[in-house]
Design an enzyme around this catalytic site. Structure first.
Site, PDB file in Angstrom:
ATOM      1  N   SER A  99      56.101  28.536  15.048  1.00 32.87           N
ATOM      2  CA  SER A  99      56.453  27.582  14.005  1.00 32.87           C
ATOM      3  C   SER A  99      56.401  28.242  12.640  1.00 32.87           C
ATOM      4  O   SER A  99      55.966  29.387  12.494  1.00 32.87           O
ATOM      5  CB  SER A  99      55.493  26.379  14.036  1.00 32.87           C
ATOM      6  N   LYS A 175      53.515  36.093  14.721  1.00 32.68           N
ATOM      7  CA  LYS A 175      54.466  35.748  15.782  1.00 32.68           C
ATOM      8  C   LYS A 175      55.899  35.946  15.308  1.00 32.68           C
ATOM      9  O   LYS A 175      56.772  36.381  16.084  1.00 32.68           O
ATOM     10  CB  LYS A 175      54.254  34.309  16.235  1.00 32.68           C
ATOM     11  N   LYS A 243      65.596  29.845  16.185  1.00 36.86           N
ATOM     12  CA  LYS A 243      64.512  29.210  15.430  1.00 36.86           C
ATOM     13  C   LYS A 243      63.483  30.243  14.976  1.00 36.86           C
ATOM     14  O   LYS A 243      63.081  30.269  13.799  1.00 36.86           O
ATOM     15  CB  LYS A 243      63.846  28.145  16.302  1.00 36.86           C
TER      16      LYS A 243
END
Length: 292
Positions: A99, A175, A243
């Protein structure tokens, strides 16, 4: 209370969440679980307790691990009469999705405000894919306050190697960096595979040989058979890379980094998704290159 005694819940029992839940249940002997459908009877037989709603999950847990795809899905599970916020009790929330680091920090601030400080957040995205989740060898990237991360690390240890990388959001930055490397490597492997095949080379023998040199990687090893056999049954969905690279772009912009490779990767994976390949495994990059 030691985290060994804490009640842990898991929301999101997909390709990654399910094997992680198995490891947590094996070590802890009990676990609360919930997901889109009640289709994990074997976990219940081994001691897991099913919760019909996120609120019910949080009502009986001290720690909840979210394996949902991203923050919008997590916020849907937090809000409303059946959401985790409605449980009204202290909770350590572990956010394992890939995210936005900015989004995770904003969520933590909102939860702190709306829960009067009862809900604490640690970001803990993972790397290693389904193979790593199954083997319990994931790399787990932690961001958050020292005390919260110490609790999170103790809970997550059965799933792999948790490492504290910095304040809240640091795990998501790491990440993003990981996904930049994974996206670039997979596309390079895919192009090399097509080049070799069209040159008359046995790609199975080639990758077996090259795996022992500088071209070798965990990504190549775990995708060797998929690439050779052109088996793109979904493990990690290729569309998620769009994403993830978007989050990496956010980090680049925030740090004033004029990336050379990142824009090309974003364009390539966006094209892959536009060609209808986004619901296949990331290794479908081979087919994408071959059909361009």
């Amino acid at each position: 209370m030691s985290q060994r005694d804490a009640v842990v819940g898991v929301i999101g029992l997909g390709a990654m969440g399910r094997p992680m839940a198995e490891h947590l249940l094996r070590v802890r002997g009990r676990l609360r679980i919930t997901g889109r459908s009640r289709r994990h009877a074997d976990l219940e037989e081994r001691g897991a307790t099913w919760a019909d709603t996120p609120r019910e999950l949080a009502d009986g847990a001290d720690v909840v691990l979210s394996m949902l795809p991203d923050l919008p899905q997590l916020e849907a599970a937090l809000d409303g009469p059946d959401g985790m916020l409605a449980a009204g009790r202290p909770l350590l929330l572990l956010v394992a999705s890939t995210s936005s680091s900015v989004g995770v920090r904003a969520l933590a601030q909102r939860l702190d405000r709306e829960s009067d400080g009862r809900i604490r957040v640690v970001d803990c995205p993972v790397s290693g894919g389904v193979d790593g989740a199954t083997a319990g060898t994931l790399s787990i990237m932690l961001g958050g306050a020292d005390a919260d991360v110490a609790e999170a690390a103790e809970v997550l240890e059965p799933c792999g190697t948790p490492v504290h990388l910095g304040p809240l959001g640091a795990g998501e930055v790491a990440k993003a960096a990981n996904q930049l490397v994974v996206g670039a490597t997979m596309l390079a492997i895919a192009e090399a595979t097509v080049l070799a095949e069209r040159s008359g080379i046995d790609v199975d023998r080639m990758w077996t040989l090259l795996a022992g040199g500088y071209a070798g990687s965990n990504l190549l090893r775990s995708n060797h058979r998929r690439l050779v056999e052109e088996d793109y049954a979904p493990g990690g969905l290729a569309r998620y890379m769009v994403k993830d690279l978007g989050f990496a772009t956010d980090v680049a912009e925030a740090t004033g980094t004029h990336a050379a490779l990142l824009p090309a990767l974003r364009a390539a994976y966006a094209e892959l998704v536009e060609r209808g390949l986004g619901d296949d495994d990331l290794s479908v990059a081979r087919r994408f290159v071959a059909e361009r």
